[in-house]
Design an enzyme around this catalytic site. Sequence first.
Site, PDB file in Angstrom:
ATOM      1  N   HIS A  68       0.733  -1.230  -0.167  1.00  0.00           N
ATOM      2  CA  HIS A  68       0.077  -0.027  -0.023  1.00  0.00           C
ATOM      3  C   HIS A  68       1.001   1.237  -0.128  1.00  0.00           C
ATOM      4  O   HIS A  68       0.314   2.521   0.273  1.00  0.00           O
ATOM      5  CB  HIS A  68      -0.851  -0.087   1.122  1.00  0.00           C
ATOM      6  CG  HIS A  68      -2.020  -0.778   1.087  1.00  0.00           C
ATOM      7  ND1 HIS A  68      -3.089  -0.819   0.270  1.00  0.00           N
ATOM      8  CD2 HIS A  68      -2.322  -2.131   1.634  1.00  0.00           C
ATOM      9  CE1 HIS A  68      -3.891  -1.782   0.396  1.00  0.00           C
ATOM     10  NE2 HIS A  68      -3.383  -2.565   1.331  1.00  0.00           N
ATOM     11  N   HIS A 156       7.341  -8.383   4.206  1.00  0.00           N
ATOM     12  CA  HIS A 156       5.993  -7.987   4.105  1.00  0.00           C
ATOM     13  C   HIS A 156       5.294  -8.896   3.046  1.00  0.00           C
ATOM     14  O   HIS A 156       5.680  -8.634   1.868  1.00  0.00           O
ATOM     15  CB  HIS A 156       6.026  -6.617   3.603  1.00  0.00           C
ATOM     16  CG  HIS A 156       4.397  -6.033   3.733  1.00  0.00           C
ATOM     17  ND1 HIS A 156       4.048  -5.454   4.796  1.00  0.00           N
ATOM     18  CD2 HIS A 156       3.548  -5.689   2.770  1.00  0.00           C
ATOM     19  CE1 HIS A 156       2.837  -4.924   4.653  1.00  0.00           C
ATOM     20  NE2 HIS A 156       2.457  -5.054   3.531  1.00  0.00           N
ATOM     21  N   HIS A 181       1.936  -7.268   6.985  1.00  0.00           N
ATOM     22  CA  HIS A 181       0.867  -7.431   6.031  1.00  0.00           C
ATOM     23  C   HIS A 181      -0.308  -8.199   6.172  1.00  0.00           C
ATOM     24  O   HIS A 181      -1.256  -8.059   5.690  1.00  0.00           O
ATOM     25  CB  HIS A 181       1.607  -8.035   4.559  1.00  0.00           C
ATOM     26  CG  HIS A 181       0.578  -8.019   3.424  1.00  0.00           C
ATOM     27  ND1 HIS A 181       0.102  -6.970   2.745  1.00  0.00           N
ATOM     28  CD2 HIS A 181       0.014  -9.299   3.087  1.00  0.00           C
ATOM     29  CE1 HIS A 181      -0.720  -7.666   1.763  1.00  0.00           C
ATOM     30  NE2 HIS A 181      -0.841  -8.768   2.075  1.00  0.00           N
TER      31      HIS A 181
HETATM   32 FE   LIG Z   1      -0.909  -3.988   5.823  1.00  0.00          FE
HETATM   33 FE   LIG Z   2       0.406  -4.926   2.997  1.00  0.00          FE
END
Ligand SMILES: [Fe+2]
Ligand SMILES: [Fe+2]
Length: 274
Positions: A68, A156, A181
Amino acid sequence: MKLAFFGDVVGKPGRQAVVDHLPEVRSALALDFVVVNAENAAGGFGLTETIANEVFHAGADCLTLGDHAWDQREALTYIARESRLLRPINYPAAAEAPGQGANLFVLPDGRRVGVIQAQGIVFMKQLLDNPFSAVDAALENMPLGMVADAVIVDMHCEATSEKMAMGHFCDGRASMVVGSHTHVPTADHMILAGGTGYQSDAGMCGDYDSVIGMQKDNSIRRFHTQLPGKRYEPALGEGTLSGLFVETDDATGLAVRCEPIRVGGRLSEVMPGV
Ligand SMILES: [Fe+2]
Ligand SMILES: [Fe+2]
């Protein structure tokens, strides 16, 4: 050295949990260095400079991102002038990705902490370069006990297998490898055979009366109906601060303690003893 990593901050309740609890946790555990994953801090999607400053002010030394990273477009320019903010190291066109995926921080007492973030490639919507090769190269640049007194790796990704493989891949070369994540703390925190502190997921900082931090009704409806739902919005109940504490031996940079931290909100509280 005393290190902590806190998982993905989700929206306002996540930020509030950080603001409400991190200063106290930082001082109670005498933390030397704190990393916070902030990829969902702005309404669940990305990070802005104003919000980053709020998390830094609460006691973070370094923020990491993830898939993100660029949901808030201003992050593309902000990261170029903020060396305490890291994005995944393994973008395929490295020269075009703004910011950096690893950095070496110098503490006021001169000790050096390396931080690396990598993004996995299993079940992820963006296909980045091989995270293992990228982390390998970054670790070569900051050998533990020589260039860095401690090294923290944020892996992640979605798959626990990929996270665990990264933990073992870095074992003995990093002080801690922690997953982010998936937004749910795993119970596998441990010191690996070679001395690296490890946890498959640090858990999110956010409201757990939710589906991974987002309002549960909308998420349930999307899963149930397989129809487009409303835009995802963070759940707004009290958040939990969730992360991993690792204490290292300064002589080796390897872990001597590895314990979860969970404060506030719906999860049962866990604090390392002092
Ligand atoms: Fe996240
Ligand atoms: Fe993520």
